[in-house]
Design a protein around this motif. Structure first.
Motif, short mmCIF file in Angstrom:
data_model
loop_
_atom_site.label_atom_id
_atom_site.label_comp_id
_atom_site.label_asym_id
_atom_site.label_seq_id
_atom_site.Cartn_x
_atom_site.Cartn_y
_atom_site.Cartn_z
N ARG A 418 0.99 -0.77 0.05
CA ARG A 418 -0.37 0.05 -0.20
C ARG A 418 0.96 1.22 -0.05
O ARG A 418 0.31 2.23 -0.23
CB ARG A 418 -0.98 0.36 1.53
CG ARG A 418 -2.04 -1.47 1.14
CD ARG A 418 -3.03 -1.39 2.51
NE ARG A 418 -3.46 -2.81 2.84
CZ ARG A 418 -4.93 -2.83 1.59
NH1 ARG A 418 -5.31 -2.29 1.19
NH2 ARG A 418 -5.20 -3.98 2.48
N LEU A 419 2.15 1.21 0.66
CA LEU A 419 2.83 2.27 1.03
C LEU A 419 4.05 2.19 -0.29
O LEU A 419 4.26 3.78 -1.12
CB LEU A 419 3.26 2.17 2.22
CG LEU A 419 2.93 2.32 3.16
CD1 LEU A 419 3.66 1.83 4.73
CD2 LEU A 419 2.13 3.83 3.38
N ALA A 420 4.44 1.16 -0.93
CA ALA A 420 5.71 1.97 -2.06
C ALA A 420 5.00 1.78 -3.41
O ALA A 420 3.77 1.02 -3.39
CB ALA A 420 6.85 0.27 -1.95
N CYS A 500 16.39 -10.02 -5.27
CA CYS A 500 15.51 -7.87 -4.41
C CYS A 500 16.88 -7.80 -3.78
O CYS A 500 17.61 -7.79 -4.07
CB CYS A 500 15.19 -8.57 -3.74
SG CYS A 500 15.68 -9.46 -2.14
N ARG A 501 16.65 -6.43 -3.67
CA ARG A 501 17.21 -5.43 -3.25
C ARG A 501 17.05 -5.91 -1.48
O ARG A 501 17.83 -4.95 -1.12
CB ARG A 501 16.57 -4.02 -3.43
CG ARG A 501 16.36 -4.22 -4.76
CD ARG A 501 15.70 -2.86 -5.16
NE ARG A 501 16.12 -1.42 -5.15
CZ ARG A 501 16.12 -0.23 -4.59
NH1 ARG A 501 14.51 0.22 -5.01
NH2 ARG A 501 16.02 1.04 -4.55
N PRO A 627 22.03 0.78 3.45
CA PRO A 627 22.05 -0.61 2.80
C PRO A 627 20.66 -1.20 2.35
O PRO A 627 19.54 -1.22 2.62
CB PRO A 627 23.03 -1.53 3.60
CG PRO A 627 21.90 -1.14 4.72
CD PRO A 627 21.86 0.31 4.95
N LEU A 628 20.91 -1.59 0.35
CA LEU A 628 20.15 -2.26 -0.31
C LEU A 628 21.27 -3.21 -1.13
O LEU A 628 22.01 -3.01 -0.82
CB LEU A 628 19.25 -1.28 -1.31
CG LEU A 628 17.96 -0.67 -0.68
CD1 LEU A 628 17.06 0.19 -1.41
CD2 LEU A 628 16.93 -1.31 -0.21
N LEU A 671 13.86 2.22 0.38
CA LEU A 671 13.64 1.58 -1.25
C LEU A 671 13.45 2.73 -1.93
O LEU A 671 13.76 2.90 -3.83
CB LEU A 671 12.63 0.76 -1.14
CG LEU A 671 12.34 -0.25 -0.65
CD1 LEU A 671 11.10 -0.90 -0.95
CD2 LEU A 671 13.37 -1.57 -0.77
N ASN A 672 13.09 4.11 -1.77
CA ASN A 672 12.72 5.27 -2.07
C ASN A 672 14.39 5.54 -2.27
O ASN A 672 14.73 7.02 -3.14
CB ASN A 672 11.69 5.89 -1.88
CG ASN A 672 10.67 5.17 -2.35
OD1 ASN A 672 10.50 4.86 -2.55
ND2 ASN A 672 9.86 6.04 -1.63
#
Length: 707
Positions: A418-420, A500-501, A627-628, A671-672
């Motif tokens: 819902r947020l990303a 995945c990140r 970190p990602l 993530l952003n």
């Protein structure tokens, strides 16, 4: 005392050598697998087709049906074990003898015939086969008899409860099971819960070494199991982490043609352990009674097991059935992995009627699926009491009852969807029931192809009682299905995990599954966010070596943090007396100091403090990039602690999902590419939204703007 025991043991094996009990080694012209004469053996159509297609097959013995359990528990167990093997994607091949003919792959009618013992049935090991066949009798094959037949028809994996071994007092009787010599000369992998606890386990392990048998436990510990209990007090020579590791071991054992088999020991599941001490006392009593009644040879084991079941009021039988089913699941997973290693075009591990989940489509790119969430799915019943106090006196309280969907992993996946900007892949297990279907339908934004529906289980459920301030007073959970989020299920999404990140993992899974996830992430340089779930699960991954270079983030509450810190550095005074009745000024410094030992393993700790808000304690400053993937553990010299106050909410409806929404908002910021402050602000906004609504993750969360 130790020297005396060692001398006695050495003397025992020297006497064995004097009696001519030497290992039989296959000659250079021997073949691992060959078929018996067609007049002596009959292979079912299903097993024949599986052999032809190189599909995963699991051999099963029949002595447990004919001599191991009373009727009808023996038949019930046999059918459950076969169903378990099928559910894992392998073909069960129960081996038995009917009218002097060996059958590989018994039908339901044949299982009933052997189980009911309407006709005499002999316990049949290698030595007994010629007599039983020549006299056209019925027979239940022992471990050695089943191994021999399995090797002849080409089945490399055999599952049993426990193998035979060196009997207690064998220094005088030389009573040693043929299972041990069979393991020394027949190239079949035996999956069992170690050695029956009625035997001398130490001498059995030494004798297996003499026979050249490779022995390994499968699980997080090297303890060799003692059938009813996970530890015998002895260590196995080797330890395997996953069923894939076990499959590779089997593959190399067969490829090298050592001429011997191998033993893979699987501890009984914790949830099924009977009282080990009580069973051990019962075993001693049963052995004494067997000696008084002059019961000898192959009649000792069934007599003792029967007596132990009687003395423990059925507890040993229940444990016996559970461990055999568990072994069947593990053995089938090994067989599936082995078939895959051999380039099999066999089954994917999903059987019609046992799982409604279809194989996943081709993996998405990291941009399409930036996160993977693995964890629990729960249907929540929220009982909110309207009165000022809750009385535990059988009285009825005014309030409201609502149904919603929870589970830490599910909440995080729901919140992120819902947020990303893009939904995470959510990997979980639910029952193939209405609750499971409703849970999947609840949020169409979620990427639900990783939710596996199990026909033989109920969706997890949790009932929470809230007071009139919205605070949790107590809860009741039926969460057994979470134990079935196993390595073999998660492995289906290994490619998604590796690409995945960020991977998010909650505490609702067993240690082997956690270890597999951490291993994949470490190899792929994917950082892991660990959500402890509750205080009893908080320190689980800290027991694993792989956590040090895989877990980047964790989000404990104060109680969970205390548990984690105490595991790393017991008795640390800075955190022992911290409580939420204090002010943030009083607890901020001791909390920050307490996190330092954890930061040797992790990089960023989000401590949720309820009404006080939260703290971020991390390596580096708050302006350093979070970190990602691709990621490696970074040891910044500077450690910083930042406090963020709780959101201002006029009326709190429920606190049950605030922590999960806080984490989902913070992760969305990561993530952003936002800095720590912006991540925290967005997380606090998401938590405030949750506090205003009854569902843990409200639909209103979608109205918050992340970019």
């Amino acid at each position: 005392m130790i020297m005396m025991m060692n001398i006695a043991r050495a003397s025992f094996f020297q006497r064995l050598a004097q009696w001519g009990m030497k290992r039989q080694v296959a000659g250079p012209d021997s073949r691992a697998f060959h078929r018996m004469d067609d007049s002596m053996i009959e292979i079912s159509d299903v097993v024949t087709q599986a052999l032809k297609n190189n599909e995963p097959i699991v051999a099963l013995e029949s002595t447990i049906i004919t001599h191991g359990m009373p009727y009808p528990a023996n038949l019930e167990t046999a059918l459950k074990v076969e169903a378990t093997v099928k559910a894992k994607g392998a073909v069960p091949a129960t081996i038995g003898i009917i009218n002097g003919r060996v059958h590989v792959g018994l039908t339901a009618d044949q299982l009933e015939l052997l189980a009911s013992l309407k006709e005499p049935c002999l316990k049949t090991s290698r030595r007994d086969l010629p007599y039983v066949l020549s006299q056209k009798l019925n027979g239940g094959t022992t471990v050695s008899g089943t191994m021999l037949v399995a090797a002849k028809v080409g089945i490399p994996i055999f599952v049993t409860g426990g193998i035979g071994g060196v009997h207690r007092g064998a220094e005088e009787t030389f009573d040693i099971s043929a299972d041990l010599t069979e393991l020394g000369r027949t190239p079949v992998a035996v999956v069992s819960s170690g050695v029956k606890s009625i035997l001398d386990i130490g001498k059995t392990l030494e004798y297996l070494e003499t026979q050249g048998v490779c022995v390994a436990t499968l699980g997080p510990r090297s303890d060799f199991p003692a059938f009813f209990t996970p530890s015998s007090g002895f260590q196995a020579p080797y330890r395997l982490d996953t069923t894939s590791d076990a499959a590779r071991l089997v593959q190399h054992c067969l490829a090298f043609n050592t001429g011997s088999g191998l033993l893979i020991a699987v501890p009984i599941p914790e949830s099924s352990q009977a009282d080990g001490e009580a069973i051990e006392r019962a075993i001693r009593s049963a052995l004494t009674l067997a000696d008084q009644q002059k019961i000898r040879g192959r009649d000792v084991t069934p007599f003792v097991l029967s007596q132990v079941n009687l003395l423990t009021s059925g507890a040993s039988l229940t444990a016996n059935m559970a461990l055999i089913e568990h072994n069947a699941a593990v053995g089938a997973a090994i067989a599936v992995d082995l078939a895959r290693l051999r380039g099999s075009s066999g089954k994917s591990g999903i059987s019609t009627g046992q799982s409604c989940q279809t194989p996943p489509p081709p993996s998405q790119s990291p941009d399409d699926c930036p996160t993977v969430v693995i964890g629990g799915s729960i249907v929540d019943l929220v009982a909110a009491v309207e009165e000022d106090s809750i009385q535990m006196d059988a009285s009825t309280h005014r309030g409201s009852i609502s149904r919603s969907y929870g589970g830490v992993g599910r909440n995080l996946a729901d919140g992120l969807s819902r947020l990303a900007r893009r939904s995470p892949l959510f990997v979980s297990v639910v029952g193939d029931d209405e609750s499971g279907r409703e849970l999947i339908r609840h949020n169409p934004l979620m990427e639900s192809r990783g939710i596996i529906r199990l026909a033989s289980a109920s969706t997890a459920s949790y009932t929470v009682v809230l007071d009139n301030k919205g605070d949790c007073q107590f809860g009741i959970g039926d969460l057994k299905i979470h134990d079935r989020l196993t390595v073999d299920k998660v492995r289906r999404y290994e490619e998604d995990i590796a690409k995945c990140r960020l991977l998010i993992m909650d505490g609702n899974m067993e240690l082997p599954t956690m270890e597999y996830i951490l291993d994949v992430c470490r190899s792929a340089r994917v950082p892991v966010w660990y959500e402890p779930t509750d205080v009893n699960k908080a320190s689980k991954p800290l027991k694993l070596v792989g956590c040090r270079s895989a877990i980047a983030y964790t989000s404990p509450n104060l109680s969970e943090l205390k548990k984690m810190v105490d595991f790393i550095q017991p008795g640390l005074p800075d955190i022992r007396d911290v409580n939420l009745s204090q002010t943030i000024e009083e607890i901020q410094e001791p909390l920050a100091k307490s996190c330092i030992p954890l930061l040797d393993t992790m990089q960023c700790i989000m401590i949720t403090l309820g009404k006080l808000g939260m703290m971020i304690v991390r390596r580096g400053t708050k302006t350093d990039k979070l970190p990602l993937a691709p990621w490696q553990h970074q040891s910044y010299e500077e450690i910083t602690a930042t406090y963020y106050s709780a959101p201002a909410v006029d009326r709190i409806v429920s606190v049950s999902g605030a922590g999960d929404c806080l984490a989902a908002g913070f992760i969305t910021g990561i993530l952003n590419g936002w800095d720590q402050d912006n991540c925290a602000v967005f997380g606090v906004q998401a938590a405030a939204c949750s506090l205003r609504h009854s569902p843990a993750v409200p639909a209103a969360l979608s109205n918050l703007k992340s970019s």
